[in-house]
Write an enzyme that holds these catalytic residues in place. Sequence first.
Site, PDB file in Angstrom:
ATOM      1  N   CYS A  18       0.841  -1.203   0.000  1.00  0.00           N
ATOM      2  CA  CYS A  18       0.000   0.000   0.000  1.00  0.00           C
ATOM      3  C   CYS A  18       0.874   1.250   0.000  1.00  0.00           C
ATOM      4  O   CYS A  18       2.060   1.183   0.326  1.00  0.00           O
ATOM      5  CB  CYS A  18      -0.903   0.011   1.230  1.00  0.00           C
ATOM      6  N   CYS A  21       2.685   1.892   3.240  1.00  0.00           N
ATOM      7  CA  CYS A  21       3.887   1.090   3.521  1.00  0.00           C
ATOM      8  C   CYS A  21       5.068   1.643   2.733  1.00  0.00           C
ATOM      9  O   CYS A  21       6.200   1.649   3.204  1.00  0.00           O
ATOM     10  CB  CYS A  21       3.656  -0.352   3.110  1.00  0.00           C
ATOM     11  N   ASP A 397      -0.773  24.877 -33.725  1.00  0.00           N
ATOM     12  CA  ASP A 397       0.158  25.447 -34.677  1.00  0.00           C
ATOM     13  C   ASP A 397      -0.308  24.915 -36.038  1.00  0.00           C
ATOM     14  O   ASP A 397      -0.772  23.788 -36.120  1.00  0.00           O
ATOM     15  CB  ASP A 397       1.553  24.917 -34.338  1.00  0.00           C
TER      16      ASP A 397
END
Length: 705
Positions: A18, A21, A397
């Site tokens: 996780c 951790c 552009d």
Amino acid sequence: MGSNAEQKKVYRVQGFTCTNCAAIFEKNVKNLPGVQEAQVNFGASKVTVFGEATVEELEKAGAFENLKIIPESERVEEKKEPFWKAHGKVVLSAVLLLFGYLLGQQFGEEHVLTAVVYAASILIGGYELFIKGIKNLFRLQFDMNTLMTVAILGAAAIGEWGEGATVVILFAISEVLERYSMEKARQSIRSLMDIAPKEALIRRGSEELMVHVDDIQVGDIMIVKPGQKLAMDGVVIKGTSTINQAAITGESVPVTKTVGDEVFAGTLNEEGLLEVKVTKRVEDTTISKIIHLVEEAQAERAPSQAFVDRFAKYYTPAIMILALGIAVVPPLLLGGGWGEWIYRGLALLVVGCPCALVISTPVSIVTAIGNAAKNGVLIKAGIHLEEAGRLSAIAFDKTGTLTKGVPVVTDFITYGGQEKNELLAIAAVIEKGSQHPLASAIIRKAENENVDLSSEVEEFRSITGKGVKAKVKGELYYIGSPNLFSELNTSNLTEKIKAEIEGLQKQGKTVMVLGTENEILALIAVADEVRESSKNVIQKLRELGITKTVMLTGDNRATGEAIGKRIGIHEVKAELMPEHKLEAIKQLKAHGKVAMVGDGVNDAPALATADVGIAMGGAGTDTALETADIALMADDLTKLPFTINLSRKTLSIIKQNIAFSLLIKLVALLLIVPGWLTLWLAIFADMGATLIVTLNGLRLLRVKE
């Protein structure tokens, strides 16, 4: 090796469960004696260490989670653990739980035997959790594991053995599922890593040998047979073939490559035998850059992630204090029963766990960035993904983005009696000395018509901003804009010719005039071809609700407007110098979020100023990869609507996830008041939320063009 600070090493980490951790691991690594700084990238499962640290020391820092550390340069196949080894404890724990339940039916919940079996189930399924939790308690670090440990031990202490055991099982199952879903999200990077082969057939001198990519030098000759993937970037020096570049650019139609063309590692050679001269080392290949950028992107905190992390930092301790209050205040002051209120406090602890909330954003961002990379779109950070979802205007552009960027001669109209090819030859030999982009169109046309370009040019002079003049075969000629000829006051600049020039300009063509001081000899109309896809893309963007599309071009207004009309763009700003493009972007920013799409070479300042800079053709130019926030690897605009759609979906999924996780918490907290919230229901709510949030995030893998 130089000073310590320069020693930067990257390691892959196996075993993260996780985000929390990962943060603890990062802190532990920073506290190692030889380490100045460490950064953990959870999305990519990596740790970067500045300073001195052995693999053993790093593994010790990650011992609380049995992390495996592997130097990045080493290629390690991940071994699949057999099911019983990975999940044996959970299964055994579940069997004991069931057995305990049956004993409870037989002898009653309070019986010693029942309690012992439940206790065994709790210990077997939860001892790793307890070790982490108890360590954290002493360090006063309140995370998932601490909350769970207190809740389970508390349940056992007040005799709720069965509930405690149920909580352990549900928690263990949820951890497995969470790990699985994070793996699924990371899969997108894994699949990128395996695209390019690890070795290639190289010719050195007269012998051909298989060489590992790490040992291939720039300048080596790589032999690629039909049906093989390229292992390195390079330039074709012999042969012609079609190459499927989908792995890099996301375009499914194979591209023909021949001598002098650039080819990329990880692409598939379809039919011919190619010899390729290697131009980049393995770590500099386009695919390595993509992988590196995707991993970096997944480590960057997106704004919503930063918000969630800040929230969780205050939220978890607050829940601990509230739970303590619920457990202690009613019995002490209001005469409530200790067992009942402690139980309610424990239930609050469990339901308060911010797990779903913390994982809600990273799972979505990691998944979306991975999916985009697979489709040839490189998003360089979570923040750009979120910004792209909020766009209201997009500026393009013109040259090389909406158009092909290669000017072509469309009309060549002659006056006077001279032969067309003769005039084309004069124009082409003069333009050979010119630097003007339109000059190349005239020279190409002359080469295609096979006219004789051997005449000598004398006294070549450039007339700034208007054209050029030079002598060919003793005669002085001018080529330039129509304005140049109105100043020369040539005799035949009639209304008829003026009308023809205007007519051509209205069609979006740039007109150049060839003549002498006295008369006009020819009109040469040059146009930049519009990409077939441009009109479609603008249409799709409108459907997605982009309120404003703007074309920025240095070309004259007539040309710009003609092209703008053809592709259905909202607004055209023409005759702009690069610094004017910057101004245009700033004006657009006043009304909302703006993206600028360009080819990354001359658009760098505008790309940098826009909220999101999007570069085209990232596979070919490094500048595009560096200056842009998002790079479309193919030279193809059709990926733009896909990117915007993906970004919007990501934003909405993150919002759904955050709202859903908070809502479930709220409902569960309200259930505490009447005492309906049991421990196993609490953990069920928490786990359910985490799972739903994760699966919801993984839906982003399904977004297609």
